[in-house]
Design an enzyme around this catalytic site. Structure first.
Site, PDB file in Angstrom:
ATOM      1  N   LYS A 168       0.819  -1.220   0.000  1.00 27.79           N
ATOM      2  CA  LYS A 168       0.000   0.000   0.000  1.00 27.79           C
ATOM      3  C   LYS A 168       0.845   1.259   0.000  1.00 27.79           C
ATOM      4  CE  LYS A 168      -4.431  -1.491   1.632  1.00 27.79           C
ATOM      5  NZ  LYS A 168      -5.525  -1.337   2.579  1.00 27.79           N
ATOM      6  N   LYS A 188      -4.937  -9.825  -6.777  1.00 22.47           N
ATOM      7  CA  LYS A 188      -6.112  -9.909  -5.906  1.00 22.47           C
ATOM      8  C   LYS A 188      -7.191  -8.924  -6.359  1.00 22.47           C
ATOM      9  CE  LYS A 188      -5.908  -7.982  -1.896  1.00 22.47           C
ATOM     10  NZ  LYS A 188      -5.531  -7.501  -0.568  1.00 22.47           N
ATOM     11  N   LYS A 223     -10.405  -3.081  -3.879  1.00 18.79           N
ATOM     12  CA  LYS A 223     -11.243  -1.878  -3.967  1.00 18.79           C
ATOM     13  C   LYS A 223     -10.536  -0.797  -4.757  1.00 18.79           C
ATOM     14  CE  LYS A 223     -13.146  -2.655   0.697  1.00 18.79           C
ATOM     15  NZ  LYS A 223     -12.729  -2.502   2.093  1.00 18.79           N
TER      16      LYS A 223
HETATM   17  P1  TYM Z   1     -10.685  -5.081   4.110  1.00 17.44           P
HETATM   18  O1  TYM Z   1     -11.712  -4.024   4.275  1.00 17.44           O
HETATM   19  O2  TYM Z   1      -9.555  -4.834   3.178  1.00 17.44           O
HETATM   20  O3  TYM Z   1     -11.360  -6.418   3.648  1.00 17.44           O
HETATM   21  C1  TYM Z   1     -12.467  -6.938   4.361  1.00 17.44           C
HETATM   22  C2  TYM Z   1     -12.439  -8.457   4.324  1.00 17.44           C
HETATM   23  O4  TYM Z   1     -12.481  -8.894   2.975  1.00 17.44           O
HETATM   24  C3  TYM Z   1     -11.425  -9.801   2.726  1.00 17.44           C
HETATM   25  N1  TYM Z   1     -10.969  -9.648   1.340  1.00 17.44           N
HETATM   26  C4  TYM Z   1     -10.918 -10.640   0.458  1.00 17.44           C
HETATM   27  N2  TYM Z   1     -11.218 -11.945   0.557  1.00 17.44           N
HETATM   28  C5  TYM Z   1     -11.070 -12.709  -0.552  1.00 17.44           C
HETATM   29  N3  TYM Z   1     -10.637 -12.213  -1.749  1.00 17.44           N
HETATM   30  C6  TYM Z   1     -10.314 -10.909  -1.882  1.00 17.44           C
HETATM   31  N4  TYM Z   1      -9.900 -10.434  -3.045  1.00 17.44           N
HETATM   32  C7  TYM Z   1     -10.451 -10.057  -0.749  1.00 17.44           C
HETATM   33  N5  TYM Z   1     -10.230  -8.732  -0.535  1.00 17.44           N
HETATM   34  C8  TYM Z   1     -10.551  -8.509   0.739  1.00 17.44           C
HETATM   35  C9  TYM Z   1     -10.336  -9.411   3.708  1.00 17.44           C
HETATM   36  O5  TYM Z   1      -9.458 -10.490   3.955  1.00 17.44           O
HETATM   37  C10 TYM Z   1     -11.145  -9.043   4.925  1.00 17.44           C
HETATM   38  O6  TYM Z   1     -11.479 -10.189   5.678  1.00 17.44           O
HETATM   39  N6  TYM Z   1      -7.550  -5.324   7.986  1.00 17.44           N
HETATM   40  C11 TYM Z   1      -8.880  -5.714   7.564  1.00 17.44           C
HETATM   41  C12 TYM Z   1      -9.975  -5.062   8.376  1.00 17.44           C
HETATM   42  C13 TYM Z   1      -9.845  -5.241   9.857  1.00 17.44           C
HETATM   43  C14 TYM Z   1     -10.059  -6.432  10.572  1.00 17.44           C
HETATM   44  C15 TYM Z   1      -9.869  -6.101  11.933  1.00 17.44           C
HETATM   45  C16 TYM Z   1     -10.376  -7.735  10.192  1.00 17.44           C
HETATM   46  C17 TYM Z   1      -9.552  -4.259  10.746  1.00 17.44           C
HETATM   47  N7  TYM Z   1      -9.567  -4.789  12.019  1.00 17.44           N
HETATM   48  C18 TYM Z   1      -9.979  -7.069  12.958  1.00 17.44           C
HETATM   49  C19 TYM Z   1     -10.497  -8.683  11.209  1.00 17.44           C
HETATM   50  C20 TYM Z   1     -10.298  -8.349  12.554  1.00 17.44           C
HETATM   51  C21 TYM Z   1      -9.020  -5.322   6.096  1.00 17.44           C
HETATM   52  O7  TYM Z   1      -8.129  -4.815   5.507  1.00 17.44           O
HETATM   53  O8  TYM Z   1     -10.187  -5.494   5.558  1.00 17.44           O
END
Ligand code: TYM
Length: 335
Positions: free
Chosen positions: A115, A199, A202
């Site tokens: 990032k 991957k 967003k």
């Molecule tokens: P974020 O918002 O990037 O993504 C949310 C969830 O979606 C999953 N994900 C995917 N799964 C499969 N294929 C993909 N291409 C894909 N893109 C995203 C992510 O693995 C995630 O589960 N750091 C986390 C948010 C967070 C969090 C937490 C999660 C903050 N605090 C505590 C668990 C526990 C994140 O970046 O989510």
């Protein structure tokens, strides 16, 4: 202080463009867990601002993630749905954990490297310590299980290491449980529809790379039709998908949407051309996603309702996190 055995915590960032990867890798699994676990689902707005967010869009995107949770089938009366910034325990615990986590651990985080890109000096400090806030999210509730997509595995390992180091440093064995990642289903890493080696994300500049939770049936069909594949028919076995990332991705998406394994899907479509498989996948995706998209739209028309859910969720979240934080303060020697 009792330690629950079955407490789930997870979160999604309100950064717009909620997509099929977020749904299949995370939100869909959140829904299933509500029947067996005590679930806390957060909209992590404090994580979102680690890269610039327009404040008005942040508010709308926060409501959109909450709407997606509810529309996907998470019941807000039995589970806790709230946004992170409403519960100060997250920020407070993150500070204490910032003093537990080592710089060397953060330097290994691949998501930061991706990032921040080449110009690391210009990345926010928040982006660098992002995984510490994530550990605090989970540990503030002494959560035992964390459903996520595969890309969050390294962050989860850091959360476990953090829990263990806190427990050791402060001589309070077992205070924080070591949270278990739950990486479930056939689509733990959904790939870009334009490039099966990247991957689905967003932030990809190409809208054709992802199916979003706002897409119409026509958009979904068009994006699947244009998805990058190869000229070969579908193979008979999962091994036959090796070296065919575009095909592998679409089979994985089909499997996850239909609650099957990739092997089941290939048993049905072995030998089929993409001219047959893609329309079948488009129909399935529309059947599964459109009701959620429509319900999200309906909910988004009533922001006061969503705000009410988030407020009630925050009250319940504080009731769990505040006593844990009080104990952490004592353990740390704060008077
Ligand atoms: P974020 O918002 O990037 O993504 C949310 C969830 O979606 C999953 N994900 C995917 N799964 C499969 N294929 C993909 N291409 C894909 N893109 C995203 C992510 O693995 C995630 O589960 N750091 C986390 C948010 C967070 C969090 C937490 C999660 C903050 N605090 C505590 C668990 C526990 C994140 O970046 O989510």
């Amino acid at each position: 202080m009792d330690q629950p055995q079955n407490r789930v915590f997870s979160g999604v960032q309100p950064t717009g463009n909620l997509h099929l990867g977020n749904y299949l890798g995370a939100i869909r699994n959140f829904v299933g867990l509500q029947h067996t676990h005590e679930c806390i689902y957060c909209v992590v707005d404090m994580h979102a601002i680690t890269v610039w967010q327009d404040p008005k869009e942040l508010a709308a995107n926060t409501r959109e993630v909450a709407a997606a949770y509810i529309a996907a089938g998470i019941d807000p009366s039995t589970n806790i749905i709230f946004n992170q910034s409403k519960v100060s325990a997250h920020a407070e615990l993150a500070w204490i954990l910032n003093c537990v986590v080592r710089i060397g651990w953060l330097n290994r985080m691949t998501q930061f490297k991706d990032k921040a890109g080449k110009d690391r000096e210009k990345a926010s400090v928040g982006l660098y310590t992002y995984p510490v806030l994530m550990a605090a999210d989970i540990l503030a509730y002494r959560a035992t299980h964390v459903p996520v997509g595969e890309d969050q595995k390294q962050h989860l390992e850091l959360a476990r290491d953090t829990a263990q180091k806190f427990n050791n440093d402060f001589g309070s064995p077992d205070f924080f449980p070591l949270p278990e990642p739950l990486i479930m289903g056939a689509a733990t890493r959904v790939m870009s529809l334009r490039d099966g080696t990247k991957k689905m994300s967003k932030s990809d500049p190409s809208d054709l790379s992802r199916i979003t939770m706002r897409d119409s049936a026509d958009d979904i069909a068009k994006k699947i039709r244009k998805a990058q594949t190869d000229p070969e028919p579908l193979p008979e076995s999962v091994e036959g998908l090796e070296g065919r990332p575009g095909a592998d991705n679409l089979v994985g998406i089909y499997a996850a949407l239909s609650d099957k394994t990739k092997a089941d899907v290939l048993a049905e479509f072995a030998g089929a051309q993409f001219s047959v498989f893609k329309p079948a996948l488009a129909d399935l995706a529309v059947e599964k996603l459109s009701p959620i998209t429509n319900e999200m739209k309906r909910l988004m028309e009533d922001p006061a309702y969503i705000d009410g859910i988030l407020e009630k969720g925050a009250v319940r979240a504080r009731a769990i996190a505040d006593p844990i934080l009080a104990r952490v303060r004592e353990i740390a020697g704060f008077i």
